[in-house]
Design an enzyme around this catalytic site. Structure first.
Site, PDB file in Angstrom:
ATOM      1  N   ARG A  38       5.584   8.039 -12.062  1.00 45.77           N
ATOM      2  CA  ARG A  38       5.409   8.010 -10.509  1.00 45.77           C
ATOM      3  C   ARG A  38       3.990   8.056 -10.410  1.00 45.77           C
ATOM      4  O   ARG A  38       3.227   8.853 -11.041  1.00 45.77           O
ATOM      5  CB  ARG A  38       6.162   9.241 -10.038  1.00 45.77           C
ATOM      6  N   GLU A  46       8.940   1.839   0.888  1.00 43.50           N
ATOM      7  CA  GLU A  46      10.456   1.831   0.477  1.00 43.50           C
ATOM      8  C   GLU A  46      10.855   0.382   0.312  1.00 43.50           C
ATOM      9  O   GLU A  46      10.055  -0.463   1.127  1.00 43.50           O
ATOM     10  CB  GLU A  46      11.328   2.784   1.227  1.00 43.50           C
ATOM     11  N   ARG A  80      10.010  12.869 -13.204  1.00 39.79           N
ATOM     12  CA  ARG A  80       9.122  11.754 -13.417  1.00 39.79           C
ATOM     13  C   ARG A  80       7.845  12.238 -13.903  1.00 39.79           C
ATOM     14  O   ARG A  80       7.270  13.400 -13.228  1.00 39.79           O
ATOM     15  CB  ARG A  80       9.308  10.827 -12.171  1.00 39.79           C
TER      16      ARG A  80
END
Length: 206
Positions: A38, A46, A80
């Site tokens: 990430r 998004e 992540r």
């Protein structure tokens, strides 16, 4: 190659990018080990937001199938690796997305002044998502269906609390999102919250 440089220090993952989930999330493959990365300090739209697909394509065009270096020091609640990703030509992927106007500076988790300046420059030039007169940040978009809309101060604050509680939270905490807007109070530091007699939430501040 995964190099461990000591507790509290940055660690390095070098691998080939084998997947791009969206503008700010990629998968690296090192030998037989896959790592989900990430990008630190940014938040891309998004996929179903305006410019979400553009951000994913931008990231894919820059790094998919290429060996990159991820410099990280933590992992998030989704396991992540939160990292700064360096391309072979020394371009920092995180910064490239900000410069192109395809991500927000995620100030909630990163206060890097360079990132703030890159975002401000893209915004001034109306690049990418900043061409929209009133773009919706991803963190607001992710919560708009299920939560009472929060004021901008909520998403920009480091810590929040309810005036009726003795506990403070990070804004992404599920408990924080349940606080009535009229009861919200904000803090920039843990010390400031402590001076008000507040204790950290065990859910989001452990």
């Amino acid at each position: 190659l995964l190099l461990l440089t000591g507790v509290g220090c940055a660690e390095i993952i070098t691998g080939k990018v084998v997947g791009v989930t969206d503008g700010d999330t990629i998968d690296l493959l090192d030998m037989d080990q896959k790592y989900t990365i990430r990008l630190d300090g940014i938040d891309a739209p998004e996929l179903d937001q305006a410019f979400g697909q553009s951000a994913k394509k931008f990231t894919s065009d820059l790094c998919l199938g290429i060996a990159v270096t991820a410099d990280y020091s933590s992992k998030d609640k989704y396991d992540r690796y939160i990292a700064k990703v360096m391309l072979p030509d020394s371009t920092v992927l995180n910064e490239a997305l900000l410069s192109a106007g395809l991500a927000w500076h995620y100030k909630l988790f990163n206060m890097d002044m360079k990132y703030a300046a890159l975002e401000a420059s893209a915004k001034e030039q109306k690049l990418g998502l900043w061409d929209d007169e009133n773009p919706t940040s991803p963190w607001k978009y992710r919560n708009k269906k299920d939560e009472e809309p929060k004021p901008d101060e909520f998403y920009e604050a480091r810590y929040v609390a309810s005036a009726k509680s003795n506990t403070f939270h990070r804004p992404w905490c599920k408990i924080a999102k349940m606080i009535d807007n009229d009861d919200l109070i904000y803090f920039e530091t843990i010390e400031e919250a402590g001076e008000k007699g507040l204790k950290p939430c065990l859910e989001c501040n452990h």
